[in-house]
Design a protein around this motif. Structure first.
Motif, short mmCIF file in Angstrom:
data_model
loop_
_atom_site.label_atom_id
_atom_site.label_comp_id
_atom_site.label_asym_id
_atom_site.label_seq_id
_atom_site.Cartn_x
_atom_site.Cartn_y
_atom_site.Cartn_z
N GLY A 109 10.08 -19.52 29.60
CA GLY A 109 10.14 -19.59 31.06
C GLY A 109 11.54 -19.74 31.59
O GLY A 109 11.73 -19.74 32.81
N LYS A 110 12.54 -19.87 30.72
CA LYS A 110 13.91 -20.08 31.18
C LYS A 110 14.77 -18.83 31.13
O LYS A 110 15.94 -18.90 31.48
CB LYS A 110 14.58 -21.15 30.30
CG LYS A 110 13.97 -22.52 30.41
CD LYS A 110 14.75 -23.50 29.55
CE LYS A 110 14.15 -24.91 29.64
NZ LYS A 110 14.90 -25.87 28.81
N ARG A 111 14.18 -17.70 30.74
CA ARG A 111 15.02 -16.52 30.59
C ARG A 111 15.51 -16.00 31.93
O ARG A 111 16.55 -15.34 32.00
CB ARG A 111 14.26 -15.43 29.85
CG ARG A 111 13.00 -14.96 30.55
CD ARG A 111 12.34 -13.86 29.76
NE ARG A 111 11.12 -13.39 30.41
CZ ARG A 111 10.39 -12.38 29.96
NH1 ARG A 111 10.77 -11.75 28.87
NH2 ARG A 111 9.30 -12.00 30.58
N LEU A 112 14.76 -16.26 33.00
CA LEU A 112 15.19 -15.85 34.34
C LEU A 112 15.52 -17.05 35.21
O LEU A 112 15.56 -16.94 36.43
CB LEU A 112 14.10 -15.01 35.01
CG LEU A 112 13.70 -13.72 34.28
CD1 LEU A 112 12.56 -13.02 35.01
CD2 LEU A 112 14.89 -12.80 34.16
N SER A 113 15.77 -18.19 34.56
CA SER A 113 16.06 -19.41 35.32
C SER A 113 17.44 -19.31 35.96
O SER A 113 18.37 -18.79 35.36
CB SER A 113 16.00 -20.62 34.39
OG SER A 113 16.40 -21.79 35.09
N PRO A 114 17.58 -19.80 37.22
CA PRO A 114 18.91 -19.74 37.86
C PRO A 114 19.93 -20.60 37.15
O PRO A 114 21.13 -20.37 37.26
CB PRO A 114 18.64 -20.26 39.28
CG PRO A 114 17.37 -21.04 39.18
CD PRO A 114 16.56 -20.36 38.13
N ARG A 142 20.36 -14.12 23.03
CA ARG A 142 20.55 -13.39 21.78
C ARG A 142 19.67 -12.15 21.73
O ARG A 142 20.11 -11.07 21.31
CB ARG A 142 20.25 -14.31 20.60
CG ARG A 142 20.68 -13.77 19.25
CD ARG A 142 20.36 -14.76 18.16
NE ARG A 142 20.92 -16.08 18.45
CZ ARG A 142 20.63 -17.18 17.76
NH1 ARG A 142 19.77 -17.11 16.74
NH2 ARG A 142 21.17 -18.33 18.08
N VAL A 143 18.41 -12.29 22.20
CA VAL A 143 17.51 -11.15 22.21
C VAL A 143 18.00 -10.08 23.18
O VAL A 143 17.97 -8.88 22.89
CB VAL A 143 16.08 -11.60 22.57
CG1 VAL A 143 15.15 -10.40 22.66
CG2 VAL A 143 15.55 -12.57 21.52
N LEU A 144 18.47 -10.50 24.35
CA LEU A 144 19.00 -9.55 25.31
C LEU A 144 20.22 -8.81 24.77
O LEU A 144 20.40 -7.61 25.02
CB LEU A 144 19.35 -10.27 26.61
CG LEU A 144 18.17 -10.75 27.46
CD1 LEU A 144 18.65 -11.61 28.62
CD2 LEU A 144 17.37 -9.56 27.99
N GLN A 145 21.05 -9.51 24.05
CA GLN A 145 22.21 -8.86 23.44
C GLN A 145 21.79 -7.82 22.41
O GLN A 145 22.39 -6.74 22.32
CB GLN A 145 23.13 -9.91 22.81
CG GLN A 145 23.85 -10.79 23.82
CD GLN A 145 24.59 -11.94 23.16
OE1 GLN A 145 24.42 -12.19 21.97
NE2 GLN A 145 25.38 -12.67 23.94
N LEU A 146 20.75 -8.13 21.63
CA LEU A 146 20.24 -7.15 20.66
C LEU A 146 19.66 -5.93 21.37
O LEU A 146 19.88 -4.79 20.95
CB LEU A 146 19.18 -7.81 19.77
CG LEU A 146 19.68 -8.83 18.75
CD1 LEU A 146 18.52 -9.47 18.03
CD2 LEU A 146 20.62 -8.18 17.75
N LEU A 172 12.02 -14.49 17.46
CA LEU A 172 12.83 -14.36 18.67
C LEU A 172 12.09 -13.59 19.75
O LEU A 172 12.13 -13.95 20.94
CB LEU A 172 14.16 -13.68 18.35
CG LEU A 172 15.22 -14.51 17.64
CD1 LEU A 172 16.45 -13.66 17.30
CD2 LEU A 172 15.66 -15.69 18.49
N ILE A 173 11.41 -12.50 19.37
CA ILE A 173 10.70 -11.70 20.37
C ILE A 173 9.53 -12.48 20.96
O ILE A 173 9.29 -12.44 22.18
CB ILE A 173 10.22 -10.37 19.72
CG1 ILE A 173 11.44 -9.51 19.37
CG2 ILE A 173 9.29 -9.63 20.64
CD1 ILE A 173 11.09 -8.26 18.59
N ARG A 174 8.80 -13.21 20.14
CA ARG A 174 7.69 -14.03 20.68
C ARG A 174 8.22 -15.11 21.61
O ARG A 174 7.62 -15.40 22.65
CB ARG A 174 6.91 -14.65 19.51
CG ARG A 174 5.98 -13.67 18.82
CD ARG A 174 4.91 -14.41 18.02
NE ARG A 174 5.51 -15.20 16.95
CZ ARG A 174 5.67 -14.75 15.71
NH1 ARG A 174 5.30 -13.52 15.39
NH2 ARG A 174 6.21 -15.51 14.79
N HIS A 175 9.35 -15.71 21.24
CA HIS A 175 9.94 -16.71 22.13
C HIS A 175 10.40 -16.07 23.44
O HIS A 175 10.20 -16.65 24.52
CB HIS A 175 11.13 -17.38 21.43
CG HIS A 175 11.95 -18.23 22.35
ND1 HIS A 175 11.59 -19.51 22.70
CD2 HIS A 175 13.12 -17.96 23.00
CE1 HIS A 175 12.50 -20.01 23.53
NE2 HIS A 175 13.45 -19.08 23.72
#
Length: 360
Positions: free
Chosen positions: A269-274, A283-287, A261-264
């Motif tokens: 490239g979609k983690r900051l996509s509008p 899920r990683v951000l929630q952790l 999950l951390i490597r992904h």
């Protein structure tokens, strides 16, 4: 009638032969529903039951005692067995072969009589005997008697059997009778079954929630382990490359999944996509956010975004959401309970075996 009285007198004499060397003559009669009269002794009845004492010594005509005690509503044979138990006045008679056979045959009548005439030791013995011989075809009859006689233990055991094997109970004649003539008891049984099902569902939900909290606490522990000590291919940002044997991994499977999950998250490239972040990045951000609530370190924490989440919380001035705080509290509790369980298992493994006698 006289022949029946002589028959019961002989039976009582045989029953009490071991206890009485010289049996005094009877001074009372027990009248049954069939019209028979069973000879008895007022002193024995009065000493065995306070209710029979008040009946036996109550003056009837011209201030004299009639010496007649009526025990109605049950078969005559059940009355005979009941009197035999009263004459024994010994709990060991319940555990004898004759006592077990009597309870198996007349248990329902005996518990009703012992409740009516307040013979507590016999009532408890009948409860135990009826509970041991419960079956699906007669459990409803026993349940009715247990309810009427205030036998709470027997009542609960009957209800448990009904819940456990309700399809078989529905095929019994007693259940069909209850459905036709006692809708209140039918509703009570159905309500009890529904309550038991709801308790089971609630228990399974609580167990699933506890397992989820345990997994989250394990994930928090692995996350701290990865970001502080390093594990295989993922480690702290200030250590390059991370060591493959740095520290002991709390859980290899959970640790491996977190590394993926951390490597992904680092390469997605979609983690900051509008349009919205991908589910794995969420899920990683929630952790990370959950860790920031449980983390006590101010600026020295190496878990990504821990400091940012804390600063955002202070900047908003509203504090963390109540749901997140409750979740963090339960995760911390699960971690403490898991740690205590591990210590107990280790202590049991390391506990020395007792020495045998004769060894040094």
């Amino acid at each position: 009638m006289e022949e029946a009285s002589n028959k019961y007198s002989i039976e009582f004499r045989r029953w009490d032969e071991a206890a009485y060397q010289q049996m005094p003559p009877t001074d009372a009669h027990v009248a049954t529903s069939r019209g028979s009269r069973i000879p008895a002794h007022l002193n024995v009845l009065a000493s065995a039951s306070p209710v029979l004492e008040s009946i036996a010594y109550r003056p009837r005509k011209h201030g004299k005692l009639e010496g007649i005690v009526q025990i109605l509503g049950v078969p005559c044979d059940a009355v005979v067995v009941f009197l035999q138990f009263l004459y024994s006045s010994n709990r060991t008679s319940l555990s004898s072969e004759e006592g077990k056979e009597a309870i198996e045959k007349y248990g329902i009548q005996l518990i009703a009589l012992s409740h009516k005439y307040r013979v507590e030791w016999l009532k408890r013995g009948c409860e135990v005997g009826l509970a041991q011989g419960l079956s699906a075809d007669r459990v409803v009859d026993v349940l009715q008697v247990a309810k009427l006689c205030d036998a709470s233990r027997l009542y609960r055991k009957c209800m448990r059997l009904v819940c456990r094997d309700f399809p078989s109970v529905q095929q019994s004649e007693a259940w069909r009778f209850v459905r036709k003539h006692d809708p209140r008891l039918e509703l009570e049984i159905l309500q009890y079954i529904q309550d038991v099902d709801q308790r089971k569902k609630r228990w399974w939900r609580q167990r699933a929630d506890q397992e989820m909290y345990r997994q989250l606490s394990e994930a928090m522990e692995c996350l701290e382990h990865i970001c502080t000590q390093g594990c295989t291919s993922v480690g702290p940002h200030d250590r390059d490359p991370p060591s493959k044997s740095r520290g002991s991994c709390p859980s290899s499977r959970t640790c491996e999944g977190l590394q993926l999950l951390i490597r992904h998250f680092a390469s997605c490239g979609k983690r900051l996509s509008p349009e919205g972040a991908c589910p794995r990045c969420k899920r990683v951000l929630q952790l990370f956010r959950l860790h920031s609530i449980t983390c006590d370190l101010s600026d020295s924490c190496k878990v990504p975004l821990c400091k940012q989440f804390k600063m955002k919380t202070r900047a908003d001035g509203k504090g963390d959401d109540g749901t997140w705080r409750l979740l963090a509290k339960k995760v911390v509790t699960a971690r403490v309970m898991s740690s205590l369980a591990k210590r107990e298992r280790v202590a049991q493994v390391q506990k020395p075996l007792p020495r045998c006698r004769g060894t040094k």
